[in-house]
Design a protein around this motif. Sequence first.
Motif: not given
Lengths: 256, 288
Positions: A151, A154, A156-159, A168, B87, B109, B112, B114, B118, B120-121, B133-134, B181-182, B185, B187
């Motif tokens: 998590l 994950m 971290r890649t979402l800034d 969060r 990434s 970062l 990209c 990612f 999973r 991972l929600l 989220l982003a 979600r990806t 982001a 990206k």
Amino acid sequence: MRRWLAPVAIVVALLGLWELAARLDVLANALHIEPFLVPAPSDIAQSLWSDRTLLADNGWVTLKEILGGFALSVVAGVTFAVALHLSPTLRRAFYPLLIASQTVPIVVIAPILVVWLGFGIGPKLVIIALICFFPITVNTLDGLGSVDLDLVKMVRTLDASRWQTLRRVEAPTALPYFFSGAKIAVAVAVIGAVFGEWAGSSSGLGHLIQEATAQLETARTFAAVTVLSALAILLFALLSVVERRVAWWGSQEPRT
Amino acid sequence: MRSTPGAPVAEPQPVQRAAGRAAGGSNAPPAAGDPTTPAAVEIRGVAHAFGELRVIDGLELVVEPGEVLGIVGPSGCGKSTLLELVSGLRQPSDGAIAVGGTSSSEGRLARCAFMPQRDLLLPWLTAIDNAALAPRNRGASRGAARRAAHPLFERFGLAGFERSRPSELSGGMRQRIAFLRTLLAGKPVLLLDEPFASLDAITRAEMQEWLAQALAAESRTTILVTHDVEEALYLSDRVAVLSDRPARRVAELRTPAPRALPRVAMVTSPSFTTAREQALAALMGGRR
């Protein structure tokens, strides 16, 4: 309703036996029960009613001490846990001290605190906070450490910044753990309050217990203990309700 | 779109490229965070080891802007590690990875997005807050982030599920949210790590079709890692086959008709079957 049946039945049965043992002369003599040493439950109930103002006034004093000390330990414990979680250096430095804090015998330190802080609410707050601090800090720290590292990657890649990751992901992960710690803390806080009052005070349930015991008012002692237990159970239940509302995912997600 | 079963489709072209030399597309301007500017991914002589364990060795791959590259390989061959390297979550032990012309880990970062295996929600957030989220992390208010996510829910068949908790959603739905979600982001490069590995066969087929449409609607440079040859051949423009650990590229196939609909017709066509056999042969050849 059904889930209450078993605990209520047990309590009623035990009280019934107790009442019998104290009331029936044959049994009381056989067990060497003296009324001034072991009051019958009906005597305690009698005292709960006739001393209600006394119990309520002193109960209010003790409740304020418990709430104050508990709040203090929540603030200190969470701050400490977050600091130790964020900095491995701090963690290495302070973790032994954290455990040491728990080995300090409260009974010994309580009179010293009274000397330092006087007979007011001060020393009681410190003693209660000291007792509550450990379960809250250790559980919160464990909760923060139990975060799913995938998590963290994950987000971290979402800034997410370090702070946002904490807010969060890590904090919500730790919240159910915090509540586990807080529930233990609030139950032992009651013991802390009694120790604090025994070390020096002019009011509170602990003080009342001390006074009543000295005057061989055993029924009143037991009545005060009953009120104390009720307070602990009430606070515990209150925290459970709050937990279900604000950290509901704790019971549905498996904690790893 | 060539979708009739049995219709002639371009022959698969296995391309065996010399190490160190790959097609162009390496001079895309470095525009971080802008998904509309396609970015290339260049993996040059990358090796990675965890202590003594060498997982990737001398890997050469180039993904052109807007291209979908499928990567297949035996399980445990370092495919997921490769995505973490690209990434920017990890730095390779050796070699260089450039995304949109930048090879610093911060730069990667920033470029990209990612999508892990999973979903991972976050169980404590609703579907739309998970998807958003982003934008939230970049400082958007909750309302603004939700407004940004909302059109995607409509577009990708998720309308009405915005307020659902992840625990109330099926595996396929959760993966869709994770994909949104990806996308959100924002990206230029999408890294998909076995996105449908945890789903049952039927849901998986549905999701592949769904992703094919999604990628058609939102063209991004994409690396799709999977152990499923069929999935890679169906979704990608080009498929790289990796060897056992330490991973190197053993073959590269151009796919017959990327993301053609309907999927069933496509994956049963003769050209697709041929491509699958070639890929499987390459996979077997890469075993040690």
